[in-house]
Every structure is written in structure tokens, then in C-alpha cells.
Enzyme design. Sequence first.
Site, mmCIF file in Angstrom:
data_model
loop_
_atom_site.group_PDB
_atom_site.id
_atom_site.type_symbol
_atom_site.label_atom_id
_atom_site.label_comp_id
_atom_site.label_asym_id
_atom_site.label_seq_id
_atom_site.Cartn_x
_atom_site.Cartn_y
_atom_site.Cartn_z
ATOM 1 N N LYS A 1 0.815 -0.936 -0.203
ATOM 2 C CA LYS A 1 -0.202 0.179 -0.595
ATOM 3 C C LYS A 1 0.604 1.055 0.005
ATOM 4 O O LYS A 1 1.505 1.360 0.319
ATOM 5 C CB LYS A 1 -0.571 -0.093 1.866
ATOM 6 C CG LYS A 1 -1.948 -1.263 1.182
ATOM 7 C CD LYS A 1 -2.764 -1.149 2.608
ATOM 8 C CE LYS A 1 -3.514 -0.102 2.036
ATOM 9 N NZ LYS A 1 -4.814 -0.097 3.758
ATOM 10 N N ILE A 2 0.856 2.024 -0.796
ATOM 11 C CA ILE A 2 1.072 3.515 -0.637
ATOM 12 C C ILE A 2 0.698 4.371 -1.054
ATOM 13 O O ILE A 2 -0.875 4.625 -1.913
ATOM 14 C CB ILE A 2 1.995 4.087 -2.403
ATOM 15 C CG1 ILE A 2 3.411 2.545 -2.357
ATOM 16 C CG2 ILE A 2 2.170 4.666 -2.565
ATOM 17 C CD1 ILE A 2 4.089 2.119 -4.014
#
Length: 378
Positions: free
Chosen positions: A140-141
Site C-alpha cells: 500500500k502506497i
Amino acid sequence: MADPLAELTAAGVAIWLDDLSRTRLASGSLADLVRDCHVVGVTTNPTIFQRAMSHSDCYDQQLSDLAMRGVEVEEAARMITTFDVRWACDVLRGTHDASDGVDGRVSIEVDPRFAHDTERTVAEARQLWWLVDRPNLFVKIPATRAGLPAIAQCLAEGISINVTLIFSLQRYAEVMGAFLEGVERARAAGHDLTRLTSVASFFVSRVDTEIDQRLDAVGSVETKGMRGHAAIANARLAHQRYAEVFASDRWRPLAEAGARPQRPLWASTGVKDPAYADTRYVLELVTGGVVNTMPEATLRAVADHGVVRGDTIRRRYGDAATAMAALADLGIDYDDVVDKLEHDGLTTFQESWAALAETLQQKLAAAKRGGGEEEDPT
């Protein structure tokens, strides 16, 4: 008997759980939800991990081992969270294989302190991808400005990405642009596009929370009538943009090469205002090819009394646009709202990360004392 979760799945919504803990893994709770409640994915964030480690003794043995080895807090956090995510990936591996890699995904977030640093975000994403070492991982970014080039770079390297903390339509368009760039570069580098996947986590309930507060501050009859309209309208308009992008000339050659679209993921779907139905952010956002990640309480509410009414998005784009225009007419500054939500979301995750680090520091110190080492008086 009716099975609303099965009906939701049949309508094309992938049901993911917005929670993970070692207690849930060790007890078999996650496996039970996969088997009995049509759960096909898991998302995590720093807040979830901080809560999990603060209320469980399931981490004690690993903490003792880490303390014995003298591992520092940041690396201990990485070792513990990747252990849980790797285990969850294994629980969901059958789902992943059965869906040809579409679902069965588990997400782990990069250190939120790196949200405004592209190079550190990419470095952390590579490390997490390597540490977990499972094909059904999502890294996740956050969808910050610095996150956009990191998203493209990671996808170009064959790392599957869950883009998180999306609130605005403009930022969502930029996220899809970063996705397309990353997949184009991955194709040029010779990566198998059929194995590269991504979701874009568009946050829902927090939009209503913020805009409802602003409407309440005005206090007119008109503003009261618009409470609870913003979040679902915003998400429906996001889906309209998704439909446009993934029918475009730019997408077509990538699809022909085996690429899969970046699915919209409805996040923050737990209802925060008790005046609203506890299933609204699920049942009002139903259409094929989307993900809804739910806290367990929301999932149970849908299972208990949810009524799936077919597609509640595609034919309501016009209504959504009308609702957002009405909010603007009432003085709601959309850009200010979404900027504040992104800032506040990052702040919350960073505070949770700091709390997690503090919890781990205390637990590692206690484990050292339990192993016979003297506590550092400083």
C-alpha cells in the site's frame, strides 16, 4: 435463506476484510470468514497493527526472540507486521489461485512517515515485497503527490500495489495515470502483465463526516437536507472516471497484452454517524468489478440485514453530479475538504505508527528484562 454476502459477491463486489491480527490468524477466525462469509481479501494499516499488538499476547514469543537478538524498534515492527501478512497471504492463497490472481490479496502499508518522499517509499515497497515474498501481496502506497511516481515505479518493477488514502476525483485521475504509466513500463521491461494487479482505495465515510460537520456549522434547512449525500456521490463520480479511463485508447493495448484494470476499492466503509444505516457504504456502492473492504462489524451487519438491490452506481452518475453541485452551491469547498482529509488521514497513520513504535519499545524492554538483561537506566 437469503445470503446478502453471496448476493453481493454475485453482483461483482469482492468482499475484503479491513482488519488483521495474529489472534485472528491463530484462532482461525480469518479462515472462517473466508470459508463462511465470502471474504476474498484483507487490508491492513498502521492503526490496525497498533491495535492488534496492544491487545494480544500472541506476539510475545516473537518479541522475546527479537529482544534477544537486539533488534531495533523499526526493524521489529517490520518483522512482526510482515509475519502476520505472510501468514494471511497463505490463508488466502487458495482464493488467489482460484481467482487466477485477482483476489486472495493481503495489503501491507509502507511506513507512513515516507508519504512525501518518493525514493524512500519505493525502497520500503521493495523491501516489503521481498520480505513477505508471496504472489498475493499488495503493497500500500498513499496517494500523495510524492506517492504517484512511487506507484508508477513499483508497478514498473512488477510489484502489485494498493493505492490508499484517495479522497478527491482529481487525485484519483492522477492515480489511474500513474497506474497506466507503471503498467506501460512493466510491459516494456518484459514483466508478465497477467500477474501484475492493483486496486485504488477510494475513501468513503470520512467524506460524509467532514462535509456533514461543515453543513451542521451552517445550520440552515437546506444544509440539513444535504447531510449524508457527499460520500456516496463522490464515490459514484469516481467510478464514472474509472469507467472512462478503462475504456480509453490508452488502456486498450495494455488489456490486449493481458493487463488487468486497476479496480476501485471502497475503503472507510464503516458508518461513523449512528443516524445512518450501518450498511449504506456497502449497499449504495454495488457494481461489477469493484472491491469493498469492511470492518468485521460492517460485514456482519450486511450479512444480517443487508438487502442487495443490484447495481447502485452506474445509472446514478447524473444524480451524483447534481448532489456535488448542490453542495458547492451551499458553500462547501470540495478542494479544501479533500486536502484536509488527506492530511488528517496521513496524520492518523503516522500517529498510529508512532504509537506502535512506543508499544514495541515497551514490549521489547520488558522481554529483555524477562530474559535477565538489565534495563537501560537512560
